[in-house]
Design an enzyme around this catalytic site. Structure first.
Site, mmCIF file in Angstrom:
data_model
loop_
_atom_site.group_PDB
_atom_site.id
_atom_site.type_symbol
_atom_site.label_atom_id
_atom_site.label_comp_id
_atom_site.label_asym_id
_atom_site.label_seq_id
_atom_site.Cartn_x
_atom_site.Cartn_y
_atom_site.Cartn_z
ATOM 1 N N THR A 181 3.004 4.622 1.211
ATOM 2 C CA THR A 181 4.154 4.776 2.096
ATOM 3 C C THR A 181 3.753 5.317 3.459
ATOM 4 O O THR A 181 4.291 4.888 4.488
ATOM 5 C CB THR A 181 5.189 5.701 1.431
ATOM 6 O OG1 THR A 181 5.640 5.079 0.220
ATOM 7 C CG2 THR A 181 6.380 5.949 2.336
ATOM 8 N N GLY A 201 0.823 -1.199 0.000
ATOM 9 C CA GLY A 201 0.000 0.000 0.000
ATOM 10 C C GLY A 201 0.857 1.249 0.000
ATOM 11 O O GLY A 201 2.028 1.232 -0.390
ATOM 12 N N GLU A 241 5.802 -3.390 0.730
ATOM 13 C CA GLU A 241 5.791 -3.098 -0.704
ATOM 14 C C GLU A 241 4.959 -1.833 -0.844
ATOM 15 O O GLU A 241 3.735 -1.873 -0.787
ATOM 16 C CB GLU A 241 5.193 -4.276 -1.489
ATOM 17 C CG GLU A 241 5.571 -4.270 -2.970
ATOM 18 C CD GLU A 241 4.774 -3.285 -3.791
ATOM 19 O OE1 GLU A 241 5.291 -2.174 -4.060
ATOM 20 O OE2 GLU A 241 3.642 -3.599 -4.151
ATOM 21 N N CYS A 296 1.225 0.543 -8.829
ATOM 22 C CA CYS A 296 2.373 1.067 -8.080
ATOM 23 C C CYS A 296 3.577 1.302 -8.972
ATOM 24 O O CYS A 296 4.399 2.178 -8.685
ATOM 25 C CB CYS A 296 2.728 0.140 -6.920
ATOM 26 S SG CYS A 296 3.185 -1.537 -7.408
ATOM 27 N N GLY A 322 2.389 2.573 5.392
ATOM 28 C CA GLY A 322 3.475 1.631 5.642
ATOM 29 C C GLY A 322 4.342 2.035 6.820
ATOM 30 O O GLY A 322 4.763 1.186 7.624
#
Length: 476
Positions: free
Chosen positions: A229, A227, A249, A283, A232
């Site tokens: 940043t 997902g 990721e 992405c 994350g």
């Protein structure tokens, strides 16, 4: 389309009644109309999933790889059997154009079947000779693991991360996003058919409260997150206190470099196809187009002509090449970026508006020129159909521009000079890179640098990403 067990949830490898009577609406991105309502997973359902995963871990991890493989292979076969339904539901609830979905789902199938094949020959246990004698080195499961996947390819993440993690001996709680509520039932139906032991696998399409609870749970030993940043980093913070394993990721702001010697008959169709793929909700999308100054105007003209030729419409129509965004909030976010970019000095070469003849969450493919690399629109991941054109003078300048980003996921160069292409590929700080194309090999392996995350998916590296190593010194 029938939804299997539509009033239940898949928790602990079994269909069960939800703890709550809360319901969630599923709306079509194409029409914005209500498709159906489904049970909304709650924290209580997540707690049951973690309890089942914790209770099942020791027995699942202790099984020989051949026995785990037998069960996971049945799961893969069940997914293969449902590929057509997966593609239709992906178009229906998340707006993925059917023609793109078919290609991506076919790739996902190849990847999960490759992981299954590789698992039977992978060095899960090996003996090494050392100066102290023989040592047995073992790859073992980590423990109950949460896999948080993204709406733009959940079955791809099953192939790259979840199936390898199950093969490695982890018990898994999969948290799908709200945009994949219907797809979750197909994945769960395949898992039920595979007959995982109780507790080994749960699949919940929940909201942020469920994600936060799972990530912070003391019995969760690892988190694999796909997902943005910003989220994350929050996952890392939540896992830090208990030193839980994390694989991230994350996002990207990938640059496609077009050298002055590039073959524009290759460049323009490749870039248009790249921009059209799920309306930029990928992405690895090439959202920064770095063009050699001497061919800048010619490439922009070609891109505008190509974007005008895209067919906007129902994502379930095989002829549609430009579909809606997956949710209204994604549309509004992209529009905000375009508005601020124009205020900062960018020019709209194409797009920028909602199509007048569509009622869904559509935004025209938007190509911005007069962009500088320090603008917000060139630095932030938008995850939508907004693409920046930035000129450069030399390939050294292009590399510097590509690297002037907090992200490092993907990148590409178009050139007829093979050595120059390799040189640029080796200097751009990204986890994957492509020469004379835009979409990377996901089995090579796949993953990012810098704020695009760490850890790898695909290939033997992905097979071992959610394992821990144990070294056993053997008797002399």
């Amino acid at each position: 389309m029938d939804v299997p067990h539509a009033d239940e949830l898949f928790v602990g490898s079994r269909w069960t009644a939800p703890w709550s009577d809360e319901r969630a609406d599923v709306r079509s991105p194409f029409t914005t109309r209500l498709i159906r309502t489904l049970p909304r997973p709650t924290v209580a359902d997540a707690e049951a999933a973690v309890a089942g995963a914790a209770a099942a871990f020791d027995a699942w991890n202790a099984l020989p790889i051949t026995e785990r493989h037998r069960v996971v292979a049945r799961f893969g076969a069940g997914l293969d059997k449902r590929i057509d339904d997966i593609n239709r539901l992906w178009a229906l609830e998340a707006g993925m154009p059917l023609r793109n979905g078919q290609d991506l789902t076919s790739s996902a199938s190849e990847l999960w079947n490759k992981a299954l094949d590789d698992a039977l020959t992978a060095p899960w246990v090996e003996t090494r000779d050392t100066w102290m004698g023989a040592v047995e080195v073992r790859h073992e499961g980590i423990g109950p693991t949460v896999g948080i996947v993204a709406f733009n390819g959940p079955h791809m993440q099953f192939a790259l991360a979840i199936i390898p993690a199950l093969l490695a001996g982890n018990t898994m709680i999969i948290k799908l996003p709200p945009e994949n509520r219907l797809l979750g039932y197909l994945f769960a139906d395949a898992a039920a058919e595979a007959e995982f032991p109780p507790g080994v696998l749960s699949i919940l399409a929940g909201d942020a409260d469920v994600s936060q609870y799972l990530v912070g749970h003391p019995d969760v030993a690892a988190v694999h997150f796909t997902g943005g940043t910003e989220v994350g980093t929050a996952v890392m913070h939540s896992c830090a206190d208990r030193v839980a394993n994390v694989v991230l990721e994350l996002g990207g702001k990938s640059a496609a470099i077009v050298a002055a010697d590039a073959d524009l008959n290759v460049v323009v169709p490749a870039l248009v196809d790249s921009m059209a793929l799920y309306s930029g909700q990928i992405c690895v999308a090439m959202t920064r187009l770095l063009l050699a100054r001497e061919i800048h105007d010619e490439v922009v003209a070609g891109l505008v002509a190509g974007l005008r030729g895209l067919r906007t419409g129902d994502p379930a129509d095989p002829d549609t090449t430009w579909g809606p965004l997956a949710a209204e909030r994604f549309l509004e976010r992209a529009e905000g970026y375009v508005e601020r970019a124009v205020a900062a000095g960018a020019t709209i070469a194409h797009g920028g508006n909602r199509p007048a003849d569509q009622e869904g969450w559509f935004l025209e493919p938007t190509l911005l020129t007069d962009v500088t690399n320090d603008m917000e629109v060139a630095q932030n991941e938008i995850f939508g159909p907004v693409f920046c054109v930035i000129p450069f003078d030399t390939l050294d300048d292009a590399v510097a521009l590509a690297n002037d980003s907090r992200y490092g996921l993907s990148g590409s160069i178009f050139t007829t000079d093979h050595e120059a292409g390799l040189d640029v590929a080796r200097r751009v700080r990204s986890g994957v890179f492509v020469i004379n194309a835009t979409f990377p090999c996901l089995a090579a392996p796949f993953g990012g640098m810098k704020q695009s995350g760490f850890g790898r998916e695909g290939g033997p590296e992905g097979l071992f990403a959610l394992t821990q190593l144990k070294a056993v010194t053997l008797p002399a």
